[in-house]
Write a protein that holds these residues in place. Structure first.
Motif, PDB file in Angstrom:
ATOM      1  N   ARG A 260      37.366  38.218  28.854  1.00 39.75           N
ATOM      2  CA  ARG A 260      37.297  37.520  28.030  1.00 39.75           C
ATOM      3  C   ARG A 260      36.751  36.556  29.096  1.00 39.75           C
ATOM      4  NH1 ARG A 260      43.032  36.285  24.523  1.00 39.75           N
ATOM      5  NH2 ARG A 260      42.461  37.383  22.846  1.00 39.75           N
ATOM      6  N   THR A 261      37.237  36.883  30.361  1.00 43.27           N
ATOM      7  CA  THR A 261      36.872  35.765  31.420  1.00 43.27           C
ATOM      8  C   THR A 261      35.398  36.337  32.524  1.00 43.27           C
ATOM      9  OG1 THR A 261      39.010  35.799  32.521  1.00 43.27           O
ATOM     10  CG2 THR A 261      37.327  35.777  34.101  1.00 43.27           C
ATOM     11  N   LEU A 262      35.328  37.912  32.068  1.00 42.14           N
ATOM     12  CA  LEU A 262      33.690  38.346  32.097  1.00 42.14           C
ATOM     13  C   LEU A 262      32.868  37.795  31.172  1.00 42.14           C
ATOM     14  CD1 LEU A 262      34.577  42.248  33.350  1.00 42.14           C
ATOM     15  CD2 LEU A 262      33.596  40.131  34.581  1.00 42.14           C
ATOM     16  N   SER A 263      32.993  38.461  30.277  1.00 43.72           N
ATOM     17  CA  SER A 263      31.647  36.810  28.909  1.00 43.72           C
ATOM     18  C   SER A 263      31.997  35.789  28.739  1.00 43.72           C
ATOM     19  CB  SER A 263      32.790  37.157  27.174  1.00 43.72           C
ATOM     20  OG  SER A 263      32.335  36.837  26.329  1.00 43.72           O
ATOM     21  N   LYS A 264      33.120  35.272  29.485  1.00 42.80           N
ATOM     22  CA  LYS A 264      33.020  33.454  29.470  1.00 42.80           C
ATOM     23  C   LYS A 264      32.040  33.177  30.331  1.00 42.80           C
ATOM     24  CE  LYS A 264      35.796  29.273  30.487  1.00 42.80           C
ATOM     25  NZ  LYS A 264      36.827  28.765  30.978  1.00 42.80           N
TER      26      LYS A 264
END
Length: 364
Positions: free
Chosen positions: A178-182
């Motif tokens: 989720r961090t990479l996607s955000k």
């Protein structure tokens, strides 16, 4: 409602792995202290070493507990042996104490001693100072009670919900996705803004992403260690091979995201290297970044992942088609976008399981 939220938070903290470990330490120490007076011979005169042994053997995983217990016991026995050598040669004095402590610290500093290394000089010192003329009885009592505590600690750690950290490791992996996607979504939004965006923090997140990747790897390695010898792993999907594969993929994704972030920062902010990009390319670039971000957020077990990967691949191909239309803009303007396309394609290759094949490029 606030009261309910507070109760939920208290319950979560009480049920956390750390709280459970603390409770098990308390139980192990209490049991060891209760059993210590039952030991035969001179050992019953030194009951306080049993709780110490229990405390030293309580580690976050069973394998770490066994390793710590073995290293601690080895350190104690070596320390007793060094003290015995000194007592055979001479009575304890300032010089023999200094010598045995120095030698014990030297031996304890060896890598294979691990956590037990620090107990070599401590034990030798205890035997010489506390044991004194009754060093034999003290050494036997010390080692016996320590062994009792270690056995109690290992038993408590094994019988009462032995720690298994597979679930937390997978949760951390999901959070990393989720961090990479955000991050990719945020820089895609910045690309579309006409003037330099108000927020510049996404351009400096490289170190944060690397630190997050290291934390996930540490969590997965700890989860693998927690499986070994753990009866709870028999009833859990404990094979972490797929998790390691996913972790390697995300580490590769992180590398390529850092690359394209620097390029995009040059396009948006003009630093660290001033770069140009035709305005007509920015909408398709943002769509591709958003599509790849969606593919990153979907894990291997997500049934939508193949479709999201295909959609992302199509969006990246759309950048190439638009670049062909902008061929008159010159290499200086198109090169940064081409570099981003390569990184996006490599991200999709890293995310796609080996059994899947990438969709064929659409005919132009």
């Amino acid at each position: 409602m606030p009261r309910t939220h507070e109760l939920i938070e208290v319950k979560r903290r009480l049920m956390s792995p750390r709280a459970l470990q603390v409770a098990k330490i308390c139980i192990a120490v209490a049991v060891a202290w209760s059993l210590a007076p039952l030991m035969p011979g001179t050992a019953k005169e030194f009951p306080y070493y049993a709780p110490l042994g229990a405390l030293l053997s309580m580690q976050p995983t069973l394998m770490r507990s066994l390793r710590s217990a073995a290293q601690t016991l080895a350190g104690v026995l070596i320390g007793i042996g060094l003290a015995a050598i000194v007592l055979i040669v001479s009575d304890p004095n300032v010089w023999t104490l200094a010598f045995v402590v120095g030698l014990g610290a030297l031996v304890g500093g060896m890598k294979w001693m691990g956590v037990g290394g620090e107990y070599v000089p401590i034990t030798a010192l205890f035997v010489l100072i506390i044991g004194g003329p009754e060093a034999d009885g003290y050494s036997i009592g010390y080692a016996t009670q320590l062994c009792l505590g270690i056995v109690v600690g290992l038993g408590v750690n094994l019988l009462i919900l032995p720690p298994l950290t597979i679930g937390p490791a997978r949760e951390r992996m999901l959070g990393f996705r989720r961090t990479l996607s955000k991050h990719l979504t945020e820089i895609g939004e910045a690309v579309l803004e006409r003037s330099p965006p108000a927020r510049e923090d996404w351009a400096t997140h490289g170190e944060m992403l690397d630190a997050a990747a290291r934390n996930v790897r540490t969590a997965v390695q700890a989860a693998e260690e927690s499986r070994k010898g753990n009866p709870r792993a028999w009833f859990t999907r404990g094979n972490l091979d797929a998790d390691y594969d996913a972790l390697v993929a995300l580490e590769n994704v992180t590398f390529h995201i850092r690359n394209l972030t620097e390029v995009l920062a040059g396009m948006v902010w003009g630093k660290p290297i001033p770069l140009e990009s035709p305005q007509n390319l920015r909408p398709v670039l943002q769509e591709a970044l958003s599509a790849v971000a969606g593919a990153i957020s979907a894990g291997v077990d997500d049934p939508r992942q193949p479709q999201l990967l295909d959609q992302a691949a199509v969006a990246v191909e759309e950048i190439l088609r638009t670049m062909q239309q902008e061929i008159g803009a010159g290499a200086a303007s198109l090169s940064p976008t081409a570099a981003i396309v390569i990184d996006l394609q490599r991200i999709l290759v890293a995310l796609r399981p080996s059994r899947q094949e990438a969709p064929a490029p659409a005919a132009s």
